[in-house]
Design an enzyme around this catalytic site. Structure first.
Site, PDB file in Angstrom:
ATOM      1  N   HIS A   1       0.852  -1.193   0.000  1.00  0.00           N
ATOM      2  CA  HIS A   1       0.000   0.000   0.000  1.00  0.00           C
ATOM      3  C   HIS A   1       0.883   1.237   0.000  1.00  0.00           C
ATOM      4  CE1 HIS A   1      -2.638   3.084   1.896  1.00  0.00           C
ATOM      5  NE2 HIS A   1      -3.554   2.496   1.177  1.00  0.00           N
TER       6      HIS A   1
ATOM      7  N   SER B   1      -4.474  -3.732  -6.251  1.00  0.00           N
ATOM      8  CA  SER B   1      -4.559  -4.016  -4.817  1.00  0.00           C
ATOM      9  C   SER B   1      -5.276  -5.342  -4.626  1.00  0.00           C
ATOM     10  CB  SER B   1      -5.300  -2.885  -4.080  1.00  0.00           C
ATOM     11  OG  SER B   1      -6.583  -2.657  -4.634  1.00  0.00           O
TER      12      SER B   1
ATOM     13  N   ASP C   1      -8.232  11.745  -8.160  1.00  0.00           N
ATOM     14  CA  ASP C   1      -7.756  10.538  -7.496  1.00  0.00           C
ATOM     15  C   ASP C   1      -8.989   9.733  -7.124  1.00  0.00           C
ATOM     16  OD1 ASP C   1      -6.510   8.558  -6.079  1.00  0.00           O
ATOM     17  OD2 ASP C   1      -5.423   9.891  -4.721  1.00  0.00           O
ATOM     18  N   MET C   2      -9.226   8.658  -7.853  1.00  0.00           N
ATOM     19  CA  MET C   2     -10.474   7.918  -7.661  1.00  0.00           C
ATOM     20  C   MET C   2     -10.220   6.416  -7.598  1.00  0.00           C
ATOM     21  SD  MET C   2     -12.110   7.914 -11.506  1.00  0.00           S
ATOM     22  CE  MET C   2     -12.700   6.218 -11.417  1.00  0.00           C
TER      23      MET C   2
END
Length: 346
Positions: free
Chosen positions: A115, A139, A172-173
């Site tokens: 992360h 992720s 930023d999505m």
């Protein structure tokens, strides 16, 4: 309770130093986290520190590890090599600034990562150097594919930023309706979530954050398609783990996560004189601002403006943290002999 951002960042940096990070590395990681809190993205802020510590304790992240960077022309590869995602991404940004300055365009892939905070942090760092930056990351599976009921891809964020005469335009999505971290924030606050955020074990939408087993893609098949593209760029192309091959940050301590990231930097000056570019960017924003707002809205904003306004407000008034997060961070501070700062009740 409300906390001064400077005090919170100073504490986080000292905490990270106590875990073995250098002063510079600790300050950088702390900045990525508190910046997220300042911009209202609390899901990627200091709430992540306990998970970071757990992975260090498990030997899966090494505070003294250094990312390995190789470059061939405008192609950059970064092996995190045991370092946390933030430090691997910092190395990629530095290499991209240099390479794109020489060639006009450069791209970087990162593998073996973790992360790394918010993708937008690095896109804005590129914009601050006169670049148009695009940053994506895969992720661990947390989102159902369109038409499915089990988690397949991650929230797979997509971010871009471009310079202007002031704050950069930035997006930023998550490619899911919500980031899983926002569900965690709702869990910590004991608050319900919107019904379109996630599904329970049966694949049914739920407003109970404790019942969420997977998230929904943003915009149905459109968000699923963007998440798939992100998986191709961040995972497949980088050589990192893919989909279910990624270790879960919170529950899988048997292996490294091996998250992958992809970044692109375009040097504005190679395409258009910088001043002319920013003037055109400012004009585009002005045109958006001039559009009459729809009922229930006060003004049309451009990407990044809501976060910049939240940051300004929180720099002045402080950062609110829920009681459950404060308790967890307080215990973490006690264990590391770095007492958590006192906040104001407002």
């Amino acid at each position: 309770m409300t906390f001064d951002s400077t005090a919170l960042q100073s504490w986080a940096a000292r905490l990270l130093v106590s875990w073995g990070y250098s002063d510079d590395d600790a300050a950088y990681i702390a900045d990525t986290l508190v910046d997220a809190n300042l911009r209202g993205v609390d899901s990627h802020g200091v709430i992540r520190l306990p998970a970071y510590h757990a992975r260090i304790d498990a030997g899966l992240v090494v505070p003294t590890a250094r990312p390995v960077v190789t470059r061939e022309g405008g192609v950059i590869r970064v092996d995190a090599a045991g370092a946390p995602g933030q430090l691997a991404a910092r190395a990629a940004v530095a290499a991209l600034v240099e390479a794109s300055g020489e060639l006009g365009v450069a791209s970087a892939v990162i593998h073996g990562s973790t992360h790394f905070g918010t993708a937008g942090y690095y896109a804005r760092a590129l914009a601050a150097q006169g670049k148009i930056g695009i940053v994506v990351s895969n992720s661990e599976p947390a989102v159902v594919p369109f038409g499915g009921r089990d988690a397949f891809l991650g929230t797979n964020p997509f971010a871009f930023a471009a310079p202007t005469g002031g704050d950069p335009i930035s997006l930023d999505m998550a490619t899911s309706t919500s980031a899983m971290g926002r569900v965690m924030v709702a869990q910590a606050a004991g608050k319900p979530i919107p019904a379109d955020w996630g599904v329970d074990a049966e694949g049914r939408p739920t407003t109970d954050p404790q019942a969420v087993k997977a998230l929904l893609p943003a915009g149905g098949p459109k968000g699923y398609g963007l998440a798939y593209l992100t998986e191709v760029l961040g995972g497949v192309l980088s050589g990192a783990a893919i989909a279910s091959g990624i270790g879960n940050m919170y529950s899988d301590f048997s292996r490294p996560q091996d998250v992958g990231h992809w970044m692109l930097a375009l040097d504005v000056e190679r395409f258009l004189p910088f001043g002319q570019f920013t003037q055109r960017m400012d004009g585009l924003a002005a045109d958006a601002h001039a559009i009459a707002p729809a009922p229930g809205n006060s003004q049309v904003l451009v990407p990044g403006e809501p976060e910049e306004r939240t940051k300004a407000a929180r720099l002045s008034a402080g950062i609110d943290l829920p009681a459950a997060t404060i308790e967890e961070l307080t215990l973490l501070g006690v264990a590391s002999e770095v007492p958590f700062p006192e906040g104001d009740i407002r």
